[in-house]
Design an enzyme around this catalytic site. Sequence first.
Site, PDB file in Angstrom:
ATOM      1  N   ASP A   7      16.086  48.918  31.393  1.00  0.00           N
ATOM      2  CA  ASP A   7      16.529  48.139  30.251  1.00  0.00           C
ATOM      3  C   ASP A   7      17.726  47.294  30.689  1.00  0.00           C
ATOM      4  O   ASP A   7      18.667  47.828  31.298  1.00  0.00           O
ATOM      5  CB  ASP A   7      16.934  49.077  29.109  1.00  0.00           C
ATOM      6  CG  ASP A   7      17.317  48.336  27.853  1.00  0.00           C
ATOM      7  OD1 ASP A   7      16.398  47.889  27.149  1.00  0.00           O
ATOM      8  OD2 ASP A   7      18.524  48.214  27.577  1.00  0.00           O
ATOM      9  N   ASN A  15      21.878  36.980  25.220  1.00  0.00           N
ATOM     10  CA  ASN A  15      21.183  35.918  24.482  1.00  0.00           C
ATOM     11  C   ASN A  15      22.116  35.218  23.503  1.00  0.00           C
ATOM     12  O   ASN A  15      22.073  33.997  23.366  1.00  0.00           O
ATOM     13  CB  ASN A  15      19.985  36.490  23.721  1.00  0.00           C
ATOM     14  CG  ASN A  15      18.681  36.309  24.449  1.00  0.00           C
ATOM     15  OD1 ASN A  15      18.566  35.503  25.361  1.00  0.00           O
ATOM     16  ND2 ASN A  15      17.693  37.062  24.046  1.00  0.00           N
ATOM     17  N   HIS A  20      18.741  31.448  24.187  1.00  0.00           N
ATOM     18  CA  HIS A  20      17.440  32.038  24.512  1.00  0.00           C
ATOM     19  C   HIS A  20      16.807  31.458  25.777  1.00  0.00           C
ATOM     20  O   HIS A  20      16.095  32.172  26.487  1.00  0.00           O
ATOM     21  CB  HIS A  20      16.493  31.932  23.319  1.00  0.00           C
ATOM     22  CG  HIS A  20      16.921  32.797  22.179  1.00  0.00           C
ATOM     23  ND1 HIS A  20      16.763  34.158  22.178  1.00  0.00           N
ATOM     24  CD2 HIS A  20      17.537  32.491  21.017  1.00  0.00           C
ATOM     25  CE1 HIS A  20      17.246  34.665  21.072  1.00  0.00           C
ATOM     26  NE2 HIS A  20      17.727  33.674  20.335  1.00  0.00           N
ATOM     27  N   ASP A  24      15.585  33.736  28.778  1.00  0.00           N
ATOM     28  CA  ASP A  24      14.264  33.702  29.417  1.00  0.00           C
ATOM     29  C   ASP A  24      14.389  33.609  30.933  1.00  0.00           C
ATOM     30  O   ASP A  24      13.678  34.283  31.677  1.00  0.00           O
ATOM     31  CB  ASP A  24      13.428  32.527  28.892  1.00  0.00           C
ATOM     32  CG  ASP A  24      12.948  32.713  27.472  1.00  0.00           C
ATOM     33  OD1 ASP A  24      13.012  33.857  26.963  1.00  0.00           O
ATOM     34  OD2 ASP A  24      12.511  31.724  26.864  1.00  0.00           O
ATOM     35  N   GLU A  50      13.463  43.396  26.573  1.00  0.00           N
ATOM     36  CA  GLU A  50      14.222  43.346  27.820  1.00  0.00           C
ATOM     37  C   GLU A  50      14.027  44.629  28.616  1.00  0.00           C
ATOM     38  O   GLU A  50      14.865  45.022  29.413  1.00  0.00           O
ATOM     39  CB  GLU A  50      15.712  43.100  27.550  1.00  0.00           C
ATOM     40  CG  GLU A  50      16.471  44.263  26.986  1.00  0.00           C
ATOM     41  CD  GLU A  50      16.373  44.425  25.465  1.00  0.00           C
ATOM     42  OE1 GLU A  50      17.005  45.359  24.974  1.00  0.00           O
ATOM     43  OE2 GLU A  50      15.676  43.670  24.786  1.00  0.00           O
TER      44      GLU A  50
END
Length: 112
Positions: A7, A15, A20, A24, A50
């Site tokens: 994780d 973010n 975003h 990504d 994630e």
Amino acid sequence: MSVILCDIDHFKLYNNSYGHQAGDSCLKQVASAIGKSVRSGELAGRYGGEEFAVVLPDADFKTALSVAERIVSNVRALDIPHKSSKTCNIVTLSCVIATRTVEDGSSLDLLI
């Protein structure tokens, strides 16, 4: 058989801080680092937002720990800045390992 679940630490804060599109890009870089950390016959993929899963078909706990340490090291080596992290100023991962032996008879669902 062993499974490693990874994780990205404080990814929501990442973010929120960088947007975003940067998130990504971060996910792609982390996925690549994880993919480079596993050997032939081992499977790595995105498990959730994630989160990533690594399946090690013939690995005991000690072997899985070695792979998890390699994954963590390879992600840290990316040196992706993370100014909002509560633990480090770069993107890091937390990993957990589950190991199943033929003798324990546990199901694959229980392993996950």
